[in-house]
Design a protein around this motif. Sequence first.
Motif, PDB file in Angstrom:
ATOM      1  N   ALA A  96       1.121  -1.265  -0.034  1.00 58.03           N
ATOM      2  CA  ALA A  96       0.252  -0.383  -0.163  1.00 58.03           C
ATOM      3  C   ALA A  96       1.398   1.495  -0.147  1.00 58.03           C
ATOM      4  N   TRP A  97       2.722   1.183   0.480  1.00 61.66           N
ATOM      5  CA  TRP A  97       2.715   1.915   0.829  1.00 61.66           C
ATOM      6  C   TRP A  97       3.863   2.521  -0.863  1.00 61.66           C
ATOM      7  N   GLU A 102       0.195   5.181   0.602  1.00 68.07           N
ATOM      8  CA  GLU A 102      -0.303   5.175   2.314  1.00 68.07           C
ATOM      9  C   GLU A 102       0.817   5.692   2.625  1.00 68.07           C
ATOM     10  N   ARG A 103       0.563   6.407   3.718  1.00 70.98           N
ATOM     11  CA  ARG A 103       1.307   6.779   4.724  1.00 70.98           C
ATOM     12  C   ARG A 103       1.060   5.215   5.788  1.00 70.98           C
TER      13      ARG A 103
END
Length: 156
Positions: A96-97, A102-103
């Motif tokens: 996801a990063w 995303e963080r």
Amino acid sequence: MLTRRAAPPDALRWMVWVSAVPPLPLLALSLLVEGPDADLRALREITPVGFGAIGYVGLVSTLFGFVAWSFLLRTYDATAVAPYSLLVPVFGMSSAWLLLGERISPMAAGAALLVIAGIGITALRPGMPAAAAAWRPRSRPRRNAALATAPPGRRS
């Protein structure tokens, strides 16, 4: 454990059939919890990207993951393979990063590092012949080993 016990000769075919069962009870649960209106609205509003995501998760990641997992459980002891299942959320968070931007919070990053360190410690412990022996492939499939130890009247 059920996959290991079943010892399917063709892990891909096994996974396809095993994956065909859960959608029915999950659909019933969705209808019960969210109601039919929410399900119909979700079906009406699905986009091509949504279809692509369903296809990727359903076909690529699930089938590949379980076929690989079945192969590992047939080849190695479960005690050697099981700790690596803890990496699933780490890979999900990392993907996801990398792919979605995303963080990752410092706490989540720290937790991921702890999981990786824990797996590394258990896999690479010096002076632990049992851990090293667990990663040696079995000389024969589990099914044959179980038959060889079964009483003569119970062999099939």
